[in-house]
Design a protein around this motif. Structure first.
Motif, PDB file in Angstrom:
ATOM      1  N   GLN B 312       3.384   1.322  -7.401  1.00  0.00           N
ATOM      2  CA  GLN B 312       3.178   3.250  -7.625  1.00  0.00           C
ATOM      3  C   GLN B 312       2.456   3.196  -7.933  1.00  0.00           C
ATOM      4  O   GLN B 312       0.915   2.709  -8.583  1.00  0.00           O
ATOM      5  CB  GLN B 312       4.102   3.520  -9.636  1.00  0.00           C
ATOM      6  N   VAL B 313       1.379   4.594  -7.325  1.00  0.00           N
ATOM      7  CA  VAL B 313       0.036   5.638  -7.291  1.00  0.00           C
ATOM      8  C   VAL B 313       0.283   6.671  -8.351  1.00  0.00           C
ATOM      9  O   VAL B 313       1.028   7.738  -8.012  1.00  0.00           O
ATOM     10  CB  VAL B 313      -0.346   5.329  -6.492  1.00  0.00           C
ATOM     11  N   ALA B 314      -0.626   7.042  -9.208  1.00  0.00           N
ATOM     12  CA  ALA B 314      -0.202   8.468  -9.702  1.00  0.00           C
ATOM     13  C   ALA B 314      -1.378   9.105  -8.869  1.00  0.00           C
ATOM     14  O   ALA B 314      -1.736   8.338  -7.877  1.00  0.00           O
ATOM     15  CB  ALA B 314      -1.588   8.495 -10.857  1.00  0.00           C
ATOM     16  N   PRO B 315      -0.425  10.421  -9.481  1.00  0.00           N
ATOM     17  CA  PRO B 315      -0.644  11.733  -7.824  1.00  0.00           C
ATOM     18  C   PRO B 315      -2.378  11.438  -7.795  1.00  0.00           C
ATOM     19  O   PRO B 315      -2.810  12.057  -6.622  1.00  0.00           O
ATOM     20  CB  PRO B 315      -0.796  12.199  -9.272  1.00  0.00           C
ATOM     21  N   ASN B 316      -3.463  10.647  -9.001  1.00  0.00           N
ATOM     22  CA  ASN B 316      -4.430  11.514  -8.198  1.00  0.00           C
ATOM     23  C   ASN B 316      -5.331   9.545  -8.276  1.00  0.00           C
ATOM     24  O   ASN B 316      -6.301   9.580  -8.506  1.00  0.00           O
ATOM     25  CB  ASN B 316      -5.531  11.333  -9.990  1.00  0.00           C
ATOM     26  N   GLY B 317      -3.997   9.371  -7.693  1.00  0.00           N
ATOM     27  CA  GLY B 317      -4.576   7.708  -7.349  1.00  0.00           C
ATOM     28  C   GLY B 317      -4.794   7.291  -5.954  1.00  0.00           C
ATOM     29  O   GLY B 317      -5.227   9.187  -4.770  1.00  0.00           O
ATOM     30  N   TYR B 318      -5.446   6.342  -5.256  1.00  0.00           N
ATOM     31  CA  TYR B 318      -5.428   6.144  -4.173  1.00  0.00           C
ATOM     32  C   TYR B 318      -4.669   4.921  -3.302  1.00  0.00           C
ATOM     33  O   TYR B 318      -3.951   4.357  -3.834  1.00  0.00           O
ATOM     34  CB  TYR B 318      -7.180   5.306  -4.384  1.00  0.00           C
ATOM     35  N   LEU B 319      -4.778   4.729  -1.630  1.00  0.00           N
ATOM     36  CA  LEU B 319      -3.714   4.367  -0.965  1.00  0.00           C
ATOM     37  C   LEU B 319      -4.271   3.465  -0.954  1.00  0.00           C
ATOM     38  O   LEU B 319      -5.555   2.397  -0.840  1.00  0.00           O
ATOM     39  CB  LEU B 319      -4.378   4.837   0.979  1.00  0.00           C
ATOM     40  N   GLY B 320      -3.251   2.691  -1.245  1.00  0.00           N
ATOM     41  CA  GLY B 320      -3.299   0.568  -1.302  1.00  0.00           C
ATOM     42  C   GLY B 320      -4.269   0.318   0.193  1.00  0.00           C
ATOM     43  O   GLY B 320      -4.325   0.708   1.228  1.00  0.00           O
TER      44      GLY B 320
END
Lengths: 408, 451
Positions: B312-320
């Motif tokens: 799970q990533v936050a909307p301001n997160g980054y592509l793994g």
């Protein structure tokens, strides 16, 4: 909306308190929780343990209802007030309101006691130990009234359920951790603690024990016989129930165990829904047939004569064993308990076969208590981990061998 | 002898929102964040401090316990922030990208004419080694171990997975270069698998053993393929590499540049127009998910990876680092009245306990993240085996991890498995046990105790 929100607020209020498991148990019956998946798969299949257990209960309900009718039927039949049913399974002579009412008022208290005491203890343990109330008892609680004699005194049932839930399950850590099937632990406790109420020729028909007492006190009423077919056979008495009576379940016995037809339908339902293991059911039937057939051969060979105390049950045609006593009920609803049974698919074949095989063996060789399925399942519960161990070792050895071949 | 792999056990989870085969160039991300958590078991040691300038492909940190393994920046820019969690553990290295990208030049390498050691050193120095994972333990490969075989799955059978045939189009040269290089690093074979009816560019490569796989998920999982082709025994190592990462390795060998570009699918029932994007490793997911994607502030979950094993990533997160898929599905944080006993038509199940997905095998579903129940002890048996094609006892191995019996874990096959192999059993688990976490914890224990 209002209810949902209010319950949600209550849940938040109880969170972290001792009351949380108790509240959640009730809450989750109404609403599937709002928990989302974290740290693993983000989606989950539709099944949970409640649904699984509910499926088993659905398969048990027909047996319960039939048991209610049969309780009344056996009582009035033994009392000489009605004639034996002549039509088929749907004969109007059996499905009468009179039969139902008697059975309903006798069996409902058993169900209430079973659930009341059992769930009460589950809640208590959940609150004390701070884990959620687990669903295993939903099935156990339904099984218990179906496998006891109808006239069982309530206090005995209360004591037995308390024993079974605490010693049979909670001390091991609750549902999923127990070694013995809790429902059978309860029944075994009853059997060994109060054998006069769990065997013999009186307890299986409502009112028989009472009538015996009345007669002893000088009443002139006719005695009611409350003997099961197995009891009769064990004493080499003549049995005058037809095969179809046995199959339909118009015979005395524990509350819910008599109707092989409904048990068969329940079993098919469990197999279809993939909740019950068809491997265990099929192999147990095979095991019972094989043992029964061996005894038949022994009798045919003339090794056992009519004077033998084993003759009655040994000479019973081998497939009749499946439709008398608790054999079918045990195979479908008890042997298939996933927690206490074998857990590997291959192990299930062995486990089931031995249950069937040993059931008939105990049935024949133990004239004092001619019902072997309970003891056979409990015995195999104990051996299930051993069976699994050897099944898994095959896989382990294969892996080791593969490694050695490579390095050699 | 046929090299085909056909499995019967498994479960295809068909979800709504499969990515359409059109590719857009994603808006350039301003920030890129490398997350050490993407590299399991790696303790990062920073090479640069905050404020330093790095080139694209220049090492930013290395693995404390394996100093040769370097992790490089996907872009050129300035390290603006080192995000730390408790005990100063590094959780993110945030890089602000330059407008003009400058690449570290590693020089072309003619893989046909150099030896294995040169290739190994080159891959380690350029950050490409991080794409090579090993089994046992499902971690970045240890450089000093030589693999008995290398496995590359060119077919992704996971729900809503990016179509690898599509994203690898036209990359034959890069793929070939990478395969040739990797082939020199093993004594054994390079096993490449593609879908049964695929037109994958992988199929035409030389120096590989080709396998065609068919059957339900997890037939595309590399773990399934290893188990069917050449299972890992004690003391052996195999490597696995995702085909998209082969492209990056190949391009580096051919041009000398670490080009972190990859094609990523945006999929899931919450996405208005599911499609493919060209983007870079570790870029902001916000650059892709909102335009014709999801509602701002919607009640959705953004997952880097697939719905079974992604993070799970936050909307301001980054592509793994390893993801080639962003899945967005609705959050299921709502109650359902009598959800445990009413007939279910809109969810997937592998039982028939008043669940009816068995009637409609081709229906696509809109599943939420709801647990559909509560966590319980293991109860049901026999159901995991239906979706678990490996020759391993799934429930027994999970339990051995729970009670941490190292001998038993090893005997039951822990050297062969990765957490993702247990994604399907976790999905169908009636007791809602976290199988992948259990396996990961078990593998970590083995690394720690056995090494």
């Amino acid at each position: 909306m209002g209810l949902k929100q209010n319950l949600h607020n209550l849940k938040e209020k109880y969170k972290g308190t001792k009351m949380a498991p108790a509240f959640n148990a009730l809450h989750t019956f109404l609403y599937t929780p709002n928990d989302t998946a974290h740290g693993g798969t983000h989606i989950k299949s539709a099944d949970d343990l409640k649904r699984t257990m509910n499926t088993v209960i659905m398969a048990l309900i027909p047996c319960l209802i039939f048991g209610m009718f049969n309780a009344g039927y056996q009582h009035y039949l033994a009392a000489g007030e009605i004639q034996a049913v002549t039509g088929g399974f749907f004969s109007g002579e059996f499905w009468t309101l009179q039969n139902f009412i008697l059975g309903f008022w006798k069996i409902l208290p058993l169900v209430i006691i079973s659930y009341g005491v059992g769930l009460g203890i589950e809640f208590l343990f959940a609150v004390i130990k701070g884990h959620e109330v687990e669903e295993g008892y939903l099935v156990t609680g339904m099984l218990v009234p179906l496998i006891v004699p109808i006239d069982i005194p309530w206090w005995m049932l209360i004591v037995a359920v308390a024993f079974g839930v605490v010693i049979g399950k909670e001390v091991f850590g609750g549902t999923g951790m127990n070694i013995l099937n809790p429902a059978l632990t309860i029944r075994a406790f009853l059997f060994f603690a109060y054998p006069t109420w769990m065997s013999g020729d009186k307890v299986w028909v409502q009112g028989a024990v009472e009538r015996t007492k009345e007669i002893a006190n000088g009443s002139t009423a006719d005695a009611i016989s409350g003997e099961t077919i197995l009891g009769s056979l064990a004493q080499s008495h003549h049995v005058d129930y037809s095969v179809m009576d046995m199959f339909y379940g118009f015979i005395p016995g524990s509350v819910g165990e008599t109707s092989t037809l409904l048990i068969l339908l329940g079993g098919l339902f469990l197999i279809f829904t993939k909740i019950g293991s068809w491997r265990i059911m099929l192999s147990a039937v095979l095991g019972a047939l094989v043992m029964g057939y061996i005894f038949n051969v022994v009798v045919d060979a003339g090794w056992i004569t009519e004077t033998s105390k084993f003759y009655g049950l040994m000479s019973t045609e081998f497939w009749h064993h499946l439709i008398i006593g608790g054999m079918a009920f045990g195979i479908v609803y008890m042997a298939t308990d996933p927690v206490t049974g074998s857990q590997t698919n291959k192990g299930k074949w062995i486990y089931g076969f031995l249950i069937g095989f040993i059931s008939i063996m105990i049935r024949v060789f133990n004239p004092a208590y001619p019902e072997g399925v309970m003891l056979a399942i409990l015995l195999m519960n104990v051996f299930a981990p051993t069976i699994d161990h050897y099944v898994v070792q095959v896989n382990v050895k294969k892996r080791l061998k593969r490694g050695k071949l490579k390095t050699a | 002898m046929s090299n085909d792999i056909k499995i019967k056990k498994g479960l295809d989870i068909k979800l709504k929102g499969v990515a359409e085969k059109t590719t857009e160039r994603a808006v350039l991300s301003n920030f890129y964040t490398l997350r050490p958590d993407d590299f399991h078991g790696v303790t990062p040691k920073l090479i640069f401090k905050e404020g330093a300038k790095v080139k694209a492909g220049e090492p930013v940190f290395f693995d404390k316990s394996n100093e040769a393994v370097k992790f490089v920046s996907p872009v050129s820019g300035e390290i603006v922030e080192i995000e730390r969690a408790a005990k100063r553990r590094i959780v993110g290295i945030k890089i602000q990208a330059d407008k003009e990208q400058i690449y570290q030049d590693y020089g072309k390498l003619n893989v046909a004419s150099v030896d294995a050691d040169t290739i190994k050193a080159h891959l380690l120095a350029t950050g490409c080694w991080t794409f090579i994972k090993q089994r046992p333990y499902d971690v970045i490969a240890k450089p000093d171990l030589s693999p008995k075989a290398i496995f590359i799955s060119g077919y992704d059978s996971a729900p809503l997975a990016a179509d690898l045939d599509y994203v690898l189009q036209g990359k034959e040269a890069e793929l070939q270069a990478a395969i040739t290089a990797l082939g020199k690093l093993t004594q054994g074979k390079v096993h490449v698998s593609v879908g049964k009816d695929s037109s994958s560019p992988l199929a035409g490569l030389s120096g590989i053993t080709l396998h065609k796989v068919s059957g339900p998920h997890p037939c595309g999982n590399v773990g399934t393929q290893i188990n069917k082709i050449d299972p890992v025994n004690k003391g052996e190592t195999v490597w696995t590499i995702a085909p998209q990462d082969l492209v990056i390795i190949g391009e580096l060998l051919l041009t000398g540049k670490f080009n972190a570009e990859r094609i990523v699918a945006l999929a899931g029932s919450s996405v208005k127009k599911p499609r493919y994007f060209v983007t870079k490793i570790a870029s902001e997911v916000a650059t892709m998910v909102y335009d014709n994607g999801v509602e701002q502030n919607g009640n959705d979950r953004i997952i880097s990876g697939n719905v079974l094993s992604g993070k799970q990533v936050a909307p301001n997160g980054y592509l793994g680092y390893y993801s080639n898929l962003i899945t967005i599905i609705p959050e299921g944080n709502d109650y359902e009245l009598f959800g445990w006993n009413k007939p279910v038509f809109d969810k997937i199940s592998n039982t028939r306990a008043l669940t009816f997905s068995w009637l409609t095998p081709n229906k696509t579903y809109d599943l939420t993240t709801n647990m559909n129940g509560e966590h319980r002890n293991f109860v049901l048996t026999g159901n995991y085996e239906e979706v678990f094609p490996l020759d391993i006892y799934p429930m027994q191995i999970l339990k051995s991890c729970l009670y941490q019996d190292l001998d038993e874990m090893e005997a039951l096959g822990m050297f062969e498995v990765a957490p993702e192999d247990f994604a399907l059993t976790e999905f169908i688990c009636v007791s809602k046990q976290p199988h992948q976490q259990i396996i990961r914890a078990g593998l970590d224990l083995m690394i720690q105790e056995i090494g």
